[in-house]
Design an enzyme around this catalytic site. Sequence first.
Site, PDB file in Angstrom:
ATOM      1  N   SER A   1       0.815  -1.206   0.000  1.00 29.95           N
ATOM      2  CA  SER A   1       0.000   0.000   0.000  1.00 29.95           C
ATOM      3  C   SER A   1       0.861   1.274   0.000  1.00 29.95           C
ATOM      4  CB  SER A   1      -0.949  -0.052   1.191  1.00 29.95           C
ATOM      5  OG  SER A   1      -1.958   0.887   1.030  1.00 29.95           O
TER       6      SER A   1
ATOM      7  N   ASP B   1      -0.990   1.514  -4.780  1.00 29.33           N
ATOM      8  CA  ASP B   1      -1.913   0.458  -5.213  1.00 29.33           C
ATOM      9  C   ASP B   1      -3.323   1.007  -5.430  1.00 29.33           C
ATOM     10  OD1 ASP B   1      -2.193   0.705  -2.410  1.00 29.33           O
ATOM     11  OD2 ASP B   1      -3.152  -1.250  -2.296  1.00 29.33           O
TER      12      ASP B   1
END
Length: 572
Positions: A146, A307
Amino acid sequence: MSWQETMQNWLDYKELDPELKQQLLKLKEDKETAQEAFYAPMEFGTAGMRGLIGPGINRMNIYTVRQAAEGLAAFMDTLDEATKKRGVAISYDSRYYSQDFAFESARVLGAHGIHSYVFDSLRPTPELSFAVRDLNTYAGIMITASHNPKEYNGFKIYGPDGGQMPPVESDNITRFVRKASDLFAINTKTITELRDENLMSLIGEDVDLDYLDKLDTVVVDHKLIEEVGNKMKFVYTPLHGTGKMIAPRIFQKLGFKNFTMVTKQAILDPEFPTTPAPNPEFAQTFDLAIEKGKKIGANILIATDPDADRLGAAVRQPDGSYKLMTGNQIASVLLNYLLSAKKKLGTLPTNGAVAKSIVSSELATKIAEKYDVKMFNVLTGFKYIAEKIEEFEETGSHEFLFGFEESYGYLVKPFVRDKDAMQSTILLAEAAAYYESKGKTIYDALEDLYQEFGYYREKTVSKTFAGISGKEQMKQIMEKFHEEGIKEVNGVKVVESIDYLKDTDTTANGTNKTGLPKADAMKFILEDNTWIAIRPSGTEPKMKFYVGITSDSDDNAAKKLEEFAKVIDSWE
Ligand SMILES: O=P(O)(O)OC[C@H]1O[C@H](O)[C@H](O)[C@@H](O)[C@@H]1O
């Protein structure tokens, strides 16, 4: 086995990946770091497994990735043939080794006869969630860490509904992961074997087109975009990651043609060279977007993390500077725009529902109340919001309208079951275009909300506790709070104490259950409606202290928030 023995096993393994071997020889000399890398296996936290890249059982490398994939595969072996045949969708972001880890996972699954559908190049996390549903695979794997710094990577597992697996299922898989304790004995097939035996297909444009079609449905008012979408100038940055694959296409398609990408951050680079960490929560992340925004006179700057599941934004102020909004503020504006626009168009259902985490802003609760929409509070982790959506669908009790967490994650439409920064980018662009057509910015819209409902402010104080000793310290801090609770903060009395581990919600009238699964977290509600929550992060070695206040003016709110933040900052 001691950590030294485990490390020796790695050193003795003749076929160890040469790059890892080199890193290991260096690591060996640094005892403290070596111990951290080998003392315990990686854990599955709030969002799967996430950690530093490097050699060791507590690090992200092909062997620990194989182990995680083996756990999923062994679990799928227990299912009936037809279910197992549905296979697994796999995506990855722009981080170091992300693509390697994706194909490594497919190689392990293939050894169990499980078919993988791997994206031909990097794609957003929400698109992976979508792909699981679109292709009707049994599970999904997303390789990403992330918004963490470049030294990290991670492995997330998605279930058949497209949501990250909730605790019961993920615990089940974790048991199978643990069983695969000999990391060097895990069977894999070669990519050629996978191809020859039809155990792997590449996916890409096919899923993109389906996803883009569905993204169309996020728009609340198409007519509005037709009329004003083209006029609105905004800057978009994918922060060197997957948003680049989808965002520009959807902006073009929907009619937001006046956007500019931050060119340097549109380069897919695992170094994330233009930011200390590719995290839209940090002001520095917006430096280049601000430069561009000033040049073209953009009203709003939008950033998505690598992401593309989280979104951050900055809004132009009258003096030409840009002000960052928090995740709670963005969510509040999005929710208010969504509900008011739906109401105006007559598309607001009578059984609408919104879900948020227990540590997110209460302003959203007020907004939902105004529109007669029910608010559900869940534990931290978008998987719990996905679980609610599934429950709504199964029982037909509610129509899901919006979900969010203070950590910059939002979801509008349930064709994705995780936070979706592509969806929220669309809604934010639409809202910005709407307010612009009324001579306002998103920030003015937020100020209107404060005037209507009161000045809600939130802050999270995070404290890092690195390494093995850090973990122990965090445990002790939490134990103390669970045992002693809090009676007052900053001179204000606590009137409700919620212990999510003990499953107790206590007020002067007695104790009830929380209605949520057990979790290591506490929340205290004060006499003046201030709330404070405490929990260890499930994604980083950090303790998180959250505070939310309300007040009657901007200045008073800022003052009050700082006072409370100071108190929680002093806790240890
Ligand atoms: O507070 P943490 O446990 O670190 O979690 C912070 C966030 O991490 C991930 O992004 C999860 O998908 C989110 O649902 C969660 O809110």
